[in-house]
Motif scaffolding. Structure first.
Motif: not given
Length: 335
Positions: A109-115, A117-123, A283-284, A288-291
């Motif tokens: 629902k929140v657009g999670f990406r399995s890679d 690669a974004r801070l929002r995905d980790g959160l 995880l976070l 952050v580093i990947t993003e």
């Protein structure tokens, strides 16, 4: 042709269901190797099947829910005889299936990406997939124990907290590792392997020391996590966190190292606080580093494309800027 296609899809679905059930069962047996007792109830500090279930749903989709239910049933059958099964097992199966499905639906629902690669995905994985969704399995599971008089009323909250944290730790630690392994396409270059081997050697020496020393040295793990995240992002940091959490759980259940001389409740609190902060850090920080690296690469590509466009425009304007030397009229004085 239609019948053959349907049979092929059914065979693929059956194979996926069996694979998910086998993975869930194997993870459950591994989790049951180390247990703690809180208020007379036995629980696992980390419940890997919850992480396996969420990862399978993110990779395969909702069609694998039956494999999760089947795997949970196999775990229950391994702990008791089929004749001893009670109607409460249905509620346990429902809770163990509904929690990861709820995690999957909220993440999508929140657009999670399995890679990741974004801070929002980790959160999202931390607060939706782990901490929020796993409230369902712990509440249903402990509620069934309370309703069937297998647990006294005063023990509800300690056991509920232990159940919830164990499920959440399974998602925080196991799910990212499985997602990284699924996304891996090719091994890193030889130069990275050398650094990876060096990191592994240091980790295999440092992590057992930190988790088994009577002096409180658990903080020594964090520089290793930071190194892993900086150089290898999610793959390095989460593998490091997984190994550390396993060794810390072994030390806690054996009552050695920094967990020696503590009560069961104190052991649970210290272990879960350490595993939770370590998993969150790994995880976070890696997200952050990947993003940031992906953002820098995007800026570099945009700058390169801009340079190419400017060069093309400059090359195209040059002929129009030169004075013409060919004229239809002859030199002055000629008719």
């Amino acid at each position: 042709m239609v019948g053959t296609s349907d049979l092929r899809r059914a065979a693929v679905l059956a194979a996926e269901t069996a694979a998910v059930a086998a993975g869930y069962y194997a993870a459950g047996r591994l989790g049951l190797l180390r247990q703690l007792v809180v208020e007379g109830a036995i629980f696992t500090p980390i419940w890997p099947p919850s992480g396996v279930a969420v990862a399978c749903l993110l990779i395969l989709g909702l069609r694998c829910w039956a494999g999760i239910t089947l795997g949970a049933l196999l775990v229950i059958l391994s702990l008791t005889s089929p004749t001893a099964l009670s109607p409460s097992v249905v509620f346990h199966l429902a809770g163990n299936t509904a929690a990861p499905v709820c995690a999957y639906l909220m993440l999508r629902k929140v657009g999670f990406r399995s890679d990741l690669a974004r801070l929002r995905d980790g959160l999202a994985l931390v607060f939706l997939g782990a901490l929020t969704a796993m409230l369902l399995s712990s509440t249903v599971g402990v509620g069934v124990l309370l309703a069937t008089d297998q647990l006294p009323a005063h023990a509800f909250w300690p056991v509920w907290l232990a159940w919830w944290v164990g499920d959440a730790m399974g998602v925080l630690i196991v799910t990212p590792v499985l997602l990284v392994l699924h996304a891996a396409r090719r091994p890193p270059p030889l130069t990275r392997w050398k650094e990876a081997v060096g990191l592994a050697v240091i980790g295999l020496a440092l992590i057992p020391l930190a988790t088994n020393s009577h002096v409180s040295l658990l903080f020594l793990v964090y520089p290793l996590l930071i190194w892993s995240a900086l150089r290898f992002q999610l793959a390095g940091s989460m593998l490091c966190a997984l190994i550390t959490s396993v060794l810390a759980t072994v030390a806690a259940t054996d009552g050695v190292g920094p967990f020696a001389g503590l009560t069961r409740v104190e052991v649970m609190s210290k272990l879960q606080a350490f595993n939770g902060t370590m998993a969150l850090t790994a995880l976070l920080l890696s997200a952050v580093i990947t993003e940031q690296r992906n953002t820098r690469r995007s800026v570099e590509r945009a700058c390169q494309e801009l340079v190419e466009v400017l060069e093309h425009l400059t090359a195209g304007d040059a002929p129009h800027g030169r004075p013409s030397t060919d004229t239809e009229d002859g030199p002055p004085g000629e008719t």
